[in-house]
Design an enzyme around this catalytic site. Structure first.
Site, short mmCIF file in Angstrom:
data_model
loop_
_atom_site.label_atom_id
_atom_site.label_comp_id
_atom_site.label_asym_id
_atom_site.label_seq_id
_atom_site.Cartn_x
_atom_site.Cartn_y
_atom_site.Cartn_z
N GLU A 22 0.84 -1.20 0.00
CA GLU A 22 0.00 0.00 0.00
C GLU A 22 0.88 1.25 0.00
O GLU A 22 0.60 2.23 -0.70
CB GLU A 22 -0.91 -0.02 1.23
CG GLU A 22 -1.89 1.11 1.28
CD GLU A 22 -2.11 1.58 2.70
OE1 GLU A 22 -2.10 0.76 3.62
OE2 GLU A 22 -2.27 2.81 2.86
N ASP A 46 -7.27 1.28 0.67
CA ASP A 46 -5.95 0.66 0.85
C ASP A 46 -5.75 -0.47 -0.15
O ASP A 46 -4.66 -0.67 -0.68
CB ASP A 46 -5.80 0.10 2.27
CG ASP A 46 -5.68 1.21 3.31
OD1 ASP A 46 -5.63 2.38 2.90
OD2 ASP A 46 -5.66 0.89 4.51
N ASP A 104 0.54 3.87 -3.05
CA ASP A 104 0.17 5.26 -2.80
C ASP A 104 1.10 6.22 -3.56
O ASP A 104 0.66 7.20 -4.16
CB ASP A 104 0.25 5.51 -1.29
CG ASP A 104 0.07 6.96 -0.92
OD1 ASP A 104 -1.06 7.44 -0.95
OD2 ASP A 104 1.09 7.62 -0.62
N GLU A 128 -4.82 0.88 -3.60
CA GLU A 128 -3.40 1.28 -3.65
C GLU A 128 -2.50 0.04 -3.68
O GLU A 128 -1.49 0.01 -4.39
CB GLU A 128 -3.06 2.16 -2.45
CG GLU A 128 -3.75 3.52 -2.52
CD GLU A 128 -3.44 4.42 -1.33
OE1 GLU A 128 -3.50 5.64 -1.50
OE2 GLU A 128 -3.14 3.90 -0.24
#
Lengths: 238, 238
Positions: free
Chosen positions: B46, B119, B50, B122
């Site tokens: 994650e 989450d 991101d 990502e």
């Protein structure tokens, strides 16, 4: 407008420090232009450069620390991309000599400010990415070269430690002589004292770093921080 | 351990929605694994996802809005990558059906939570990047497809406007029928009322969105927000 030849001469050294030769030096010039200098400046490219840098460092840390969890990866990235770190890199590139600023900012020494220098580094990152036709691999390779020394010494939890501890651990891990801190001057009234500390290494009295602070501890940390900066930049091979 | 054939069958539809076929479905499975499910989960990826998403969206906005300044670029990016937007995308992918969670999280409906869904999106981004050998262009193309509809409708200052205004402006710009809001139910005591609003469009009474809220205004905004979500996803061609 400066001619291409003029620009080539002006930026010759900087291109060498960056390790990149621009196809179009206008990209570099824009990246060096602070918003105080006019309508067209580096704020837009800084936005882009910040995201490129964030990605490249995140990816590198993810690869370099396969067993480290998200929290520590985030902290390490923050340490590497924070303003003061980018300003250090800007100083290694001598960016102050090239920044284009308005007269007011020039007078007030804006070219020495961490925030201005850090923004310029992010802008340069974007300018290279744009100049080479949005090829992320070109700028990725450069960023990893610029950060090589810092990436070598960073480790999980690093950024939560103060400079003295970081320095001590760095040296211990490499079986190098430990630092010696000596107070060389205390000045000022009791309630407003100023300390000067001299940091040297065992067996090597010639390499010294001077730290200042309103307490002995602060002056020591300041000296350690300066020593760390030099160590980091030595570990960056260009 | 599930066999490769089992995994292929399990994730067939999801791969189709994502527009990507994994070389190694283990990457996808890891991305779908919430930290409640065990020692190995998606928090690390994650972190990477991101930063990939941030870069891809920043670059796209930079290109799409050549005359927009940093502040508005930052705001537009926040709108596109914020938790609720990513959760919408997760719902378009029906990620809830695939999430791997611990029994406690499953019971409490964790697979419906925006934060968990965001989450996972990502994490999936990073998993594709890793699966294809760290080729940013592969995941960049996919992200831009997933965000196509949202990128089409976003414009500077957009995110500061409430859903009703956004919807109105979107429809006006395209000369489409305007929305009509009708209160269909008011329930509860005076100090604790609950409003239900039905949103329809002129000349098209069959397309309706129901909004709820503790005031008429809030219920209208809620209905407009639902209509916008559908419009955004319609504008995303897969």
């Amino acid at each position: 407008m400066a001619s291409t030849k003029d620009l080539k001469e002006r930026y010759f050294r900087l291109e060498k420090s960056l390790g990149y030769e621009y196809r179009e030096l206008g990209f570099l010039e824009n990246a060096l232009t602070h918003r105080s200098a006019g309508l067209i400046h580096n704020e837009r490219v800084e936005f882009l450069g910040d995201s490129i840098l964030g990605f490249v460092i995140a990816d590198k840390l993810f690869e370099q620390f396969p067993n480290v969890q998200e929290g520590d990866l985030t902290r390490m990235r923050s340490t590497l991309v924070k303003e003061s770190t980018l300003a250090e890199i800007a100083r290694e590139f001598k960016l102050s000599d090239y920044l284009i600023m308005g007269p007011g900012e020039l007078k007030s020494g804006g070219y020495r400010r961490d925030s201005v220098l850090a923004d310029a580094v992010e802008s340069i990152i974007a300018s290279i990415y744009l100049d080479c036709g949005r090829n992320i691999e070109v700028i990725r390779a450069l960023i990893l070269t610029w950060f090589e020394g810092r990436l070598k010494v960073i480790h999980p939890g690093n950024d939560q430690k103060d400079p003295k501890t970081q320095l001590q651990e760095f040296l211990q891990a490499r079986h190098q002589p430990l630092p010696i801190y000596t107070v060389t001057e205390i000045s000022g009234e009791d309630h407003d004292q100023s300390f000067t500390v001299r940091l040297t290494f065992e067996n090597n009295p010639n390499e010294a770093y001077i730290g200042y602070g309103t307490s002995r501890r602060k002056a020591e940390q300041n000296a350690a921080s300066k020593a760390l900066q030099v160590i980091y930049s030595k570990n960056t091979k260009r």
